[in-house]
Design a protein around this motif. Sequence first.
Motif, PDB file in Angstrom:
ATOM      1  N   GLU A 119      99.173 -13.391  43.927  1.00 15.32           N
ATOM      2  CA  GLU A 119     100.450 -13.032  44.533  1.00 15.32           C
ATOM      3  C   GLU A 119     100.626 -11.513  44.456  1.00 15.32           C
ATOM      4  O   GLU A 119     100.711 -10.935  43.368  1.00 15.32           O
ATOM      5  CB  GLU A 119     101.593 -13.726  43.786  1.00 15.32           C
ATOM      6  N   SER A 127     112.749 -10.042  47.444  1.00 15.60           N
ATOM      7  CA  SER A 127     112.131 -11.326  47.806  1.00 15.60           C
ATOM      8  C   SER A 127     111.082 -11.745  46.782  1.00 15.60           C
ATOM      9  O   SER A 127     110.904 -12.940  46.518  1.00 15.60           O
ATOM     10  CB  SER A 127     111.496 -11.229  49.197  1.00 15.60           C
ATOM     11  N   CYS A 128     110.377 -10.765  46.208  1.00 19.31           N
ATOM     12  CA  CYS A 128     109.389 -11.075  45.169  1.00 19.31           C
ATOM     13  C   CYS A 128     110.070 -11.628  43.922  1.00 19.31           C
ATOM     14  O   CYS A 128     109.576 -12.570  43.289  1.00 19.31           O
ATOM     15  CB  CYS A 128     108.582  -9.819  44.820  1.00 19.31           C
ATOM     16  N   GLN A 131     111.103 -15.206  44.372  1.00 22.10           N
ATOM     17  CA  GLN A 131     110.008 -16.169  44.424  1.00 22.10           C
ATOM     18  C   GLN A 131     109.478 -16.525  43.035  1.00 22.10           C
ATOM     19  O   GLN A 131     108.709 -17.474  42.884  1.00 22.10           O
ATOM     20  CB  GLN A 131     108.872 -15.620  45.295  1.00 22.10           C
ATOM     21  N   ALA A 220     107.681 -15.142  51.706  1.00 17.17           N
ATOM     22  CA  ALA A 220     108.050 -16.073  50.644  1.00 17.17           C
ATOM     23  C   ALA A 220     107.560 -17.475  50.966  1.00 17.17           C
ATOM     24  O   ALA A 220     107.330 -17.814  52.125  1.00 17.17           O
ATOM     25  CB  ALA A 220     109.563 -16.077  50.458  1.00 17.17           C
TER      26      ALA A 220
END
Length: 415
Positions: A119, A127-128, A131, A220
């Motif tokens: 990842e 957004s990271c 997630q 995502a």
Amino acid sequence: MPVPKGANTSHYTWKRSPRSRARSVCRFQNGNDAAVHQAFEVVSHMRKSVSILSILLIAALLSTVGAAASSDDPADAGRAFPKMVFQTPQAPEDRAYLGLPDRDRFSIGEVKAGLVVIEILNVYCISCQKQVPLYNKLFEFIQDNADMKDSIKIMAVAAGNDASEIQEFRQSLGVKFPVIPDPDFTTYELLNVGETPYSLFVHPDPFTGMGTIAGTHKGAIFGLKSFVVNLKKMAEAEGPVEKSSTESQKGSFLTFESVISKTELEKKLRTIFEKLGDVTAIREYKKETRFPVYSAELSTGGKTHEYYAVVVSRPVPCDLCHDVHFVYVFDADGIVVALEPLQLRKYGNEPFSEEDTAKLRSRIVGRPLADLTKFHPEVDAVSSATITCSVLFNSLAKGDALFHAIKDSGGFQAP
């Protein structure tokens, strides 16, 4: 709500219009799962008097959005994973989980697994961060299943972040899987990632130290159940490492169309140079460089001096951020003498204010390129623009090598 940048991307080459195009923030890995979930949420909150026709229209719309927004790129499957090394995790439990020897660097082929989920993220990417819970659940699910525990491993690579930033990120969000530092964007650029989050699924090859890409996913990921099904399929699939030349393993930088035309750029450069002295000539540097470079001869105090301007355009590891476009100028001593934004934006698509630009200049202008090798977010970053500033400082860090290359090739010889 911030306006995200628009993009048409492919894994190894990417050209994007500088004009931002609106795009839905929501993206789905499995259109049906996401559509059903959201349709249920909408219907459950509707009044009983809402017509059946309205419900059907909403469900159809959600289904269409989910299907259209899938960002998997099957063309990546079967490609050889670029030859590279990663920083070995410092924590003994992370090394043990990945099955790595106790040394500073490791290759993907050394990870003890049939499939490695990589990842690519940035610790400041919203957004990271969102997630992380899904990947934590995935990590726990795999660890609790004997038939998957030894065959699938997860690791993240933090583009532009060092070990201290990662430690804070893992502690604050409870990240369970290993996160590898990539402070100089080396891995990020070799993989030509662009926006984050970005997932790669790789079959490691212990014999070559490399691996084969089983698949990729931009953006995502939603829907743990369907994700696990796909991972199991990829883990069970086997194939030889793609036979490819050494050149193909080096990767290539993402390319961009400029945010301004060449004519506008040349006018902008003249304006920048005129603030430094009387311009006698401006020329485009003809040797191959990553970014366009222009030289200028300036007359000050009866003497002629040579300056170089670098026009930087780079992506940022974020899906809600805009690319970085700016110009910096250095002199014959490698001192940065000017910094001019072309497009620098903060979270929410807000352009840098005069105060923001002034802060950047106070941290950069007047300093040697050799001193700008490390980004210190606590003092160097503009508020709500940490990722943008990290990419900008990383670009300047590469400037010292350019300065010496120009000097070694006969530059700065103006009388």
